[in-house]
Design an enzyme around this catalytic site. Structure first.
Site, PDB file in Angstrom:
ATOM      1  N   ASP A 230       0.877  -1.157   0.000  1.00 32.83           N
ATOM      2  CA  ASP A 230       0.000   0.000   0.000  1.00 32.83           C
ATOM      3  C   ASP A 230       0.925   1.221   0.000  1.00 32.83           C
ATOM      4  O   ASP A 230       2.123   1.111   0.332  1.00 32.83           O
ATOM      5  CB  ASP A 230      -0.941   0.005   1.204  1.00 32.83           C
ATOM      6  CG  ASP A 230      -2.128   0.946   0.963  1.00 32.83           C
ATOM      7  OD1 ASP A 230      -2.048   1.791   0.045  1.00 32.83           O
ATOM      8  OD2 ASP A 230      -3.132   0.845   1.693  1.00 32.83           O
TER       9      ASP A 230
HETATM   10  C1  BGC Z   1      -4.938   3.415   0.114  1.00 33.82           C
HETATM   11  C2  BGC Z   1      -5.053   2.463  -1.050  1.00 33.82           C
HETATM   12  C3  BGC Z   1      -4.849   3.214  -2.334  1.00 33.82           C
HETATM   13  C4  BGC Z   1      -3.524   3.915  -2.288  1.00 33.82           C
HETATM   14  C5  BGC Z   1      -3.217   4.711  -3.537  1.00 33.82           C
HETATM   15  C6  BGC Z   1      -3.718   4.290   0.067  1.00 33.82           C
HETATM   16  O1  BGC Z   1      -3.849   5.341   0.969  1.00 33.82           O
HETATM   17  O2  BGC Z   1      -4.959   2.689   1.313  1.00 33.82           O
HETATM   18  O3  BGC Z   1      -6.298   1.823  -1.041  1.00 33.82           O
HETATM   19  O4  BGC Z   1      -4.945   2.338  -3.416  1.00 33.82           O
HETATM   20  O5  BGC Z   1      -3.508   4.827  -1.203  1.00 33.82           O
HETATM   21  O6  BGC Z   1      -4.033   5.828  -3.621  1.00 33.82           O
END
Ligand code: BGC
Length: 767
Positions: A230
Site C-alpha cells: 500500500d
Molecule cells: C490506500 C489504497 C490506495 C492507495 C493509492 C492508500 O492510501 O490505502 O487503497 O490504493 O492509497 O491511492
C-alpha cells in the site's frame, strides 16, 4: 518466460533494484535501453481515479473525469456475480482507454465493525460472499487485459493507527474470515497483483511477513503476480523484499533502491531474490503492454448506463410495511403529491472520501429524476453537515409533509463522517436528521426514508417509519436508480451483505475496536457479523441477507444428489424458486450450513452458496448450488489444517440469514478429525470419542494391566445424577498421564509413552 529471464539477465543490479519501486506516485519504472516501458497504476475500486498532476493518495486533488459506480458496500448488496463482472469489464475498458495497467482494487477486507471508516469500500462481513464477488470483479477487469490489485492484504479492518497498529487475531479467525476473503479471490480470480496493507498482524508488519506474503499467498494459494505495498506501507525494504514484497509504491526517492543494492553487494541477500521480484513485475508489465488496445476509447454515457443498472441492483428495500388499508407505501403512485425532504434529494451522497474518490462524470439526483412522476415539493429539512436542528428548516419540512400524499426523506451520513484514514466513533445519523424523521412521520404516516451511507446507521425511528430504502453510496446514477425504485419502474432486489445491528454496542467488536495504543485484540474470534448475532439469537435491526422487493418468492422442493458424503466429494443442492407476485423481480437465495451437535465452538450457520435469479411474474426456476469440502470445514489450529467433523449437517436455504425457507440434513461420514495426534496430555474423553483410538487404548490396558480404570463411563452408574455427571466430567477431562494415579505404582511415564505410541500407530493404520 524466456524473454523475461533474458531481460532480467541483461539488467544491472541498480536497474533491478530500481524496478522494485515506483518512478513517481503512480508509475512503475521502465528501462529504456532494454525496451521496458513504464506503466501506470491508478485507484479504484468503484471508478477510475487517474491523476495526472498533483498526485496524492487521499483523494485530495482532482483526477480525470470518470464514471462513478456504486461503492463496494452497495455492489455487494446485489449478491450478483454477473453484475460485479460487468462492473470490472467496464472499468477495464476505461483503464485501457486511459492507459492504466493496474487498477487498485477490489478492496475486500472483512467488515469487522460498522465503524471502520472504509467499510463503504469493502464488500461484506462474510468471506464467502466477499471472495466470490471479488473474483467476479477481478475476472471482468482482467478480461480487458488490465490487472487488478486486490487490497488490503490483510486484517486491515480499521483506519485508526493503520500504519502502526497490530491486529492480534487467532489463527482460526485469520483463516476462516480475514484470510478467507482473500483466499477465494486469489484462487478463483487470479489477480495480477495483490496489495499488502499498512498494519501489522500478530506483531509483524504484513509488508514483511514471509508467512503471509510467501508461504500462504503464493505457496498455499498459488498467487503468481506481483505483491505491491500500500502507498508508503513499506517499513524495512530489504526485509520486505525477502518476505515477498516485490514492488514498493510510491517511489522512495531512490533511498530504498540503494538499500537493496547494498544488501546484495554485501551478500546479505541473494541476488536471485531480487531477480525473482523483478521477473514478477516484468511479467505483469508485459502482460499489459503486449495486450494493450491502442485504439481503446470509452463512451461515458454507455458506462453511465452500467452504473445505473448497478445502482438499481445495489439498493436494499429494508422495510415496506402494509399500511392501515392493507396497501404498501412503495412503490409510490405516479401522479401523487410528494414532499421530498433533505438536501440529499438534490445533492446526493454517492461515494466515500479518500483514495477511491472519483471525479464523477454525471451525477443525477432524485429530485430531478422524479420530476415527471408527480407534483413534488422540496424542503431542505436539515443542513447536511450539521448535527443541530434548524428550527425553520424543520418546520418547513413538516408543513410540506402534511400537505402532501406522502413524504420522502433523503437522509444519510455527512461526507465528513465516512472516509479513508479515520473511523466513525458512533453509528448514529446526525441528531437533526433523527429529529426531523420523527417529526415528519408523526404528521405524515406515509413516510419513506431513503438513506445515503456506506455502512450501517442506527435507526431509532425504524418502528414508526413504514418504508426504508437503503441506497448505500450508489455512484453517479444514484438519482435515476432511486427514481426507478421509488416509483416502481424497477423492482428493488438488493440484500444486505452485512448485518445492521440495533445499536453499535451490540457489535461483537465493540469492546476492543480501535484498540489501545498500537494493539487491537480481535477478541470476538470467529464470531463476526451474523456469525455472532445469529449464534446468540440476538435481535438485530436488519439481518444479513435481508432485502425486500415488490413481489414475493416461494421456495420449494429442496433436494440433494446424495444423503451422505465424505472427503472431497461434493454435494449438489437443488431447489425451486417461484415468483408468486404479479411483476418481474430478482431474488438472491442463500445457502447456509449448520453443524448439528458440533463438538467444536462454531457459528450457528455459515453462508456457503448464493445465486441471483431473475424471474418474470409467475415464472419458476430450479436453482443448483454445489457445496465442497470446505463448505463444511473449520480451521483446526492444532492440526494447522481445514478439518471436517463427521456427523449431520443441516443445509438451510433462505431469503436472509433469519428467513430460512427450506431445510435438509446431510451426513458427513469422514472419519475422525484428520491430523489428530494423541499425546500424554490428550484427554480420555477425546480418546473415547474416536473409535479407533478407544479400541487401541482398551486393548493396551487389557494386555498390560488386565482391566480399565472405568469401563467406559459405565461403572459410574448407580451414583446420583449430579455425582454421575461429575465423575463422567472428571474422567472425560483427565489427561492420559492421569492413568499414573488411577493405577498407582503400575503406570509410569514409560508406560504412558508406549500407550501413546500404540494409539497413534493404530490411528495411522486407519488413515
Ligand atoms: C490506500 C489504497 C490506495 C492507495 C493509492 C492508500 O492510501 O490505502 O487503497 O490504493 O492509497 O491511492
Amino acid at each position: 518466460m524466456r524473454r523475461i529471464e533474458e531481460l532480467v539477465r541483461q539488467m544491472t543490479l541498480e536497474e533491478k533494484a530500481g524496478m522494485c519501486s515506483g518512478s513517481d506516485f503512480w508509475h512503475l519504472k521502465g528501462v529504456e535501453r532494454l525496451g521496458i516501458p513504464s506503466v501506470m497504476a491508478a485507484d479504484g475500486p468503484h471508478g477510475l481515479r487517474r491523476q495526472d498532476e498533483a498526485a496524492d493518495h487521499l483523494g485530495i486533488n482532482d483526477s480525470i473525469c470518470a464514471v462513478c459506480f456504486p461503492s463496494a458496500a452497495g455492489l455487494a448488496a446485489s449478491f450478483d456475480r454477473e453484475l460485479l463482472r460487468k462492473t470490472g469489464e467496464t472499468l477495464g475498458e476505461e483503464c485501457q482507454a486511459e492507459d492504466v495497467a493496474v487498477l487498485l482494487g477490489p478492496a475486500i477486507n472483512i467488515k469487522r465493525s460498522p465503524l471502520c471508516g472504509r467499510n463503504f469500500e469493502y464488500l461484506s462481513e462474510d468471506p464467502y460472499l466477499s471472495s466470490q464477488l471479488a473474483a467476479s470483479y477481478i475476472g471482468g477487469l482482467q478480461s480487458r487485459n488490465v490487472g487488478a490489485s486486490v487490497k488490503h492484504f490483510a486484517v486491515n479492518n480499521q483506519e485508526k493507527r493503520r500504519s502502526t497498529v497490530t491486529a492480534q487475531v487467532s489463527e482460526r479467525a485469520l483463516r476462516e474470515l480475514y484470510l478467507a476473503s482473500f483466499e477465494g479471490a486469489v484462487r478463483e480470480g487470479k489477480p495480477w497483483t495483490v496489495m499488502c496493507s499498512y498494519n501489522r498482524v500478530n506483531g509483524e508488519y504484513v509488508s514483511q511477513s514471509r508467512r503471509l506474503l510467501t508461504d500462504i499467498l503464493r505457496e498455499e494459494w498459488g498467487f503468481d503476480g506481483f505483491l505491491v505495498t500500500d502507498w508508503s506501507a513499506c517499513d524495512e525494504r530489504v526485509k520486505g523484499l525477502v518476505a515477498g514484497q516485490d514492488l514498493e509504491m510510491p517511489d522512495s526517492g531512490g533511498v530504498n533502491d540503494r538499500l537493496i543494492v547494498e544488501a546484495v553487494q554485501k551478500g546479505e541477500i541473494e541476488e536471485a531474490v531480487l531477480d525473482q521480484a523483478v521477473a514478477r513485475i516484468l511479467t505483469i508489465i508485459f502482460r499489459y503492454v503486449d495486450h494493450r488496445d491502442e485504439s481503446a476509447q470509452f463512451d461515458r454515457e454507455k458506462h453511465h448506463e452500467v452504473a445505473r443498472e448497478a445502482a438499481c441492483q445495489s439498493m436494499v428495500l429494508l422495510k415496506n410495511d402494509a399500511m392501515a388499508d392493507g396497501s404498501r407505501l412503495l412503490p409510490l403512485k405516479k401522479g401523487g403529491r410528494y414532499a421530498f425532504i433533505g438536501s440529499f434529494a438534490k445533492e446526493p451522497r454517492y461515494q466515500g472520501g479518500g483514495s477511491s474518490h472519483i471525479n464523477a462524470y454525471r451525477v443525477t439526483n432524485a429530485l430531478k429524476e422524479c420530476a415527471g412522476y408527480g407534483a413534488i415539493r422540496f424542503a431542505e429539512g436539515f443542513a447536511a453537515e450539521q448535527d443541530a436542528t434548524d428550527a425553520v428548516k424543520l418546520a418547513e419540512a413538516v408543513q410540506a409533509a402534511k400537505e402532501s400524499d406522502a413524504a420522502v426523506i433523503f437522509a444519510g451520513l455527512p461526507e465528513s463522517i465516512e472516509s479513508e484514514a479515520y473511523d466513525r466513533d458512533h453509528m448514529r445519523l446526525p441528531a437533526c436528521q433523527n429529529e426531523l424523521i420523527r417529526a415528519v412521520v408523526s404528521v405524515q404516516p406515509n413516510t419513506v426514508v431513503v438513506l445515503h451511507n456506506g455502512s450501517p446507521v442506527e435507526m431509532p425511528w425504524a418502528e414508526q417509519v413504514p418504508a426504508i430504502l437503503e441506497s448505500y453510496l450508489a455512484g453517479e446514477a444514484v438519482g435515476e436508480a432511486q427514481a426507478a425504485l421509488l416509483f416502481g419502474e424497477r423492482n428493488p432486489c438488493g440484500k444486505l451483505a452485512e448485518t445492521f445491528p440495533l445499536r453499535v454496542q451490540d457489535n461483537p467488536a465493540w469492546l476492543d475496536f480501535g484498540g489501545s495504543k498500537d494493539v487491537v485484540h480481535y477478541g470476538e474470534g470467529i464470531f463476526v457479523g451474523y456469525r455472532y448475532y445469529d449464534t446468540k439469537e440476538m435481535p438485530v435491526l436488519f439481518p444479513f441477507g435481508h432485502g425486500l422487493g415488490y413481489t414475493e418468492f416461494a421456495y420449494d422442493d429442496l433436494r440433494f444428489d446424495r444423503e451422505s458424503l465424505c472427503g472431497e466429494e461434493t454435494l449438489e443442492i437443488r431447489f425451486r424458486i417461484r415468483n408468486t407476485g404479479d411483476r418481474e423481480g430478482s431474488e438472491a437465495p442463500q445457502v447456509y450450513v449448520h453443524k448439528k451437535d458440533s463438538v467444536i465452538s462454531r457459528a450457528r450457520q455459515e453462508l456457503n452458496g448464493f445465486e441471483k435469479v431473475a424471474l418474470a411474474a409467475g415464472e419458476e426456476r430450479e436453482v443448483v448450488i454445489r457445496l465442497d469440502r470446505r463448505s463444511f470445514a473449520w480451521y483446526d489450529e492444532e492440526a494447522k489444517a481445514w478439518c471436517v467433523e463427521p456427523g449431520d449437517y443441516e443445509i438451510l436455504v433462505g431469503a436472509s440469514s433469519r428467513d430460512i425457507r427450506l431445510r435438509g440434513v446431510v451426513t458427513r461420514t469422514d472419519s475422525v478429525l484428520e491430523h489428530w495426534v494423541c499425546h500424554r496430555n490428550t484427554t480420555l474423553g477425546e480418546i473415547m470419542s474416536r473409535p479407533q483410538a478407544a479400541e487401541a487404548y482398551r486393548q493396551f490396558l487389557q494386555e498390560e494391566i488386565g482391566r480399565l480404570p472405568f469401563e467406559g463411563f459405565g461403572s459410574v452408574e448407580g451414583l446420583g445424577e449430579g455425582m454421575r455427571k461429575m465423575a463422567e466430567a472428571i474422567f472425560s477431562d483427565s489427561p492420559l498421564r492421569s492413568l499414573r494415579s488411577f493405577f498407582k505404582g503400575t503406570v509410569d511415564d514409560h508406560f504412558i509413552k508406549r500407550l501413546v505410541d500404540r494409539i497413534n500407530g493404530h490411528m495411522d493404520n486407519e488413515r
